[in-house]
Design a protein around this motif. Structure first.
Motif, PDB file in Angstrom:
ATOM      1  N   VAL A   1      -2.227  11.671   2.155  1.00 33.19           N
ATOM      2  CA  VAL A   1      -1.956  10.259   2.402  1.00 33.19           C
ATOM      3  C   VAL A   1      -2.008   9.982   3.904  1.00 33.19           C
ATOM      4  O   VAL A   1      -1.838  10.893   4.711  1.00 33.19           O
ATOM      5  N   GLU A   2      -2.230   8.719   4.268  1.00 31.87           N
ATOM      6  CA  GLU A   2      -2.308   8.331   5.674  1.00 31.87           C
ATOM      7  C   GLU A   2      -1.470   7.086   5.927  1.00 31.87           C
ATOM      8  O   GLU A   2      -1.353   6.216   5.058  1.00 31.87           O
TER       9      GLU A   2
ATOM     10  N   HIS B   1       0.850  -1.198   0.000  1.00 28.86           N
ATOM     11  CA  HIS B   1       0.000   0.000   0.000  1.00 28.86           C
ATOM     12  C   HIS B   1       0.887   1.251   0.000  1.00 28.86           C
ATOM     13  O   HIS B   1       0.939   1.986   0.985  1.00 28.86           O
TER      14      HIS B   1
ATOM     15  N   ARG C   1      -1.909  11.752   8.998  1.00 30.75           N
ATOM     16  CA  ARG C   1      -2.461  12.154   7.702  1.00 30.75           C
ATOM     17  C   ARG C   1      -1.626  13.331   7.219  1.00 30.75           C
ATOM     18  O   ARG C   1      -1.599  14.384   7.835  1.00 30.75           O
TER      19      ARG C   1
ATOM     20  N   ARG D   1      -3.049   4.474   3.262  1.00 32.97           N
ATOM     21  CA  ARG D   1      -3.946   4.731   2.139  1.00 32.97           C
ATOM     22  C   ARG D   1      -3.703   6.117   1.564  1.00 32.97           C
ATOM     23  O   ARG D   1      -3.270   7.033   2.254  1.00 32.97           O
TER      24      ARG D   1
ATOM     25  N   SER E   1      -3.492   0.325  11.074  1.00 38.28           N
ATOM     26  CA  SER E   1      -4.242  -0.077   9.887  1.00 38.28           C
ATOM     27  C   SER E   1      -3.398   0.198   8.647  1.00 38.28           C
ATOM     28  O   SER E   1      -2.359   0.844   8.726  1.00 38.28           O
TER      29      SER E   1
ATOM     30  N   VAL F   1       2.322   4.860  -0.201  1.00 40.61           N
ATOM     31  CA  VAL F   1       1.762   6.214  -0.106  1.00 40.61           C
ATOM     32  C   VAL F   1       2.774   7.265  -0.548  1.00 40.61           C
ATOM     33  O   VAL F   1       2.440   8.437  -0.649  1.00 40.61           O
TER      34      VAL F   1
ATOM     35  N   ARG G   1       5.403   7.301  -5.407  1.00 43.13           N
ATOM     36  CA  ARG G   1       4.645   6.050  -5.202  1.00 43.13           C
ATOM     37  C   ARG G   1       5.101   4.935  -6.130  1.00 43.13           C
ATOM     38  O   ARG G   1       4.734   3.786  -5.928  1.00 43.13           O
TER      39      ARG G   1
ATOM     40  N   VAL H   1      -5.561   9.233   0.188  1.00 44.63           N
ATOM     41  CA  VAL H   1      -6.876   9.863   0.270  1.00 44.63           C
ATOM     42  C   VAL H   1      -7.131  10.691  -0.988  1.00 44.63           C
ATOM     43  O   VAL H   1      -8.222  10.665  -1.556  1.00 44.63           O
TER      44      VAL H   1
END
Length: 173
Positions: free
Chosen positions: A85-86, A40, A122, A157, A154, A42, A170, A159
């Protein structure tokens, strides 16, 4: 009732780098920080062992930087930023600071609202492409907002993604 504290400052960057460092961290491991999340990605924020590697558009100079520490998710500023992004971050001390490249100068932040434990970061970015094109400037071109609140670990991700700079970071390396 919402509890949050915000600070803003001019942040000096070199090599597009700044760091969020847990107060218990003795040394940053740059090798670990250079790797994005394998499944994942970011791009512009990476975490490892009590440190977050924050990437900016500007290579060298001064960027605008704000941090908000809250007791819950305040929501992303979708309209105010181009990229958001988080990622999860674990703090052993419950206190963090933002360090400039080389770690000689740092900016103290408000105490984390839930003490030691897991938090969500974030990272918002604005004008990364423009700053990357200029490369070096002491006039503020790009702006960043880092929101921090308690949340269980978690997956990272994206956003919102609109800049070529975020797309670049990325890409698999």
């Amino acid at each position: 009732m919402t509890d949050f504290r915000s600070v803003s400052f001019d942040l000096r960057v070199s090599y597009r780098q700044a760091y969020l460092v847990d107060d218990t961290d003795d040394a940053m491991g740059p090798d670990d920080l250079l790797r994005d999340h394998p499944t994942h990605p970011v791009g512009i924020i990476r975490v490892a062992d009590g440190c977050a590697f924050l990437i900016t558009g500007l290579h060298t100079g001064t960027v605008g930087f704000s941090v908000t520490v809250a007791d819950h998710d305040l929501g992303a500023d979708i309209d105010g930023y181009e990229d958001i992004v988080e990622i999860s971050f674990e703090s052993e001390a419950g206190r963090v600071s933002v360090h400039e490249w080389g770690c000689e100068k740092f900016h103290e932040l408000p105490e984390l609202s839930a003490g030691p434990g897991w938090y969500r970061l974030r990272y918002h970015a604005k004008n990364m492409d423009e700053a990357a094109e200029v490369d070096t400037s002491n006039e503020i071109i790009d702006h960043y907002l880092l929101q921090i609140w308690p949340e269980s670990e978690s997956v990272p991700r994206v956003v919102k993604s609109t800049s070529g700079t975020l797309a670049h970071w990325r890409r698999p390396r």
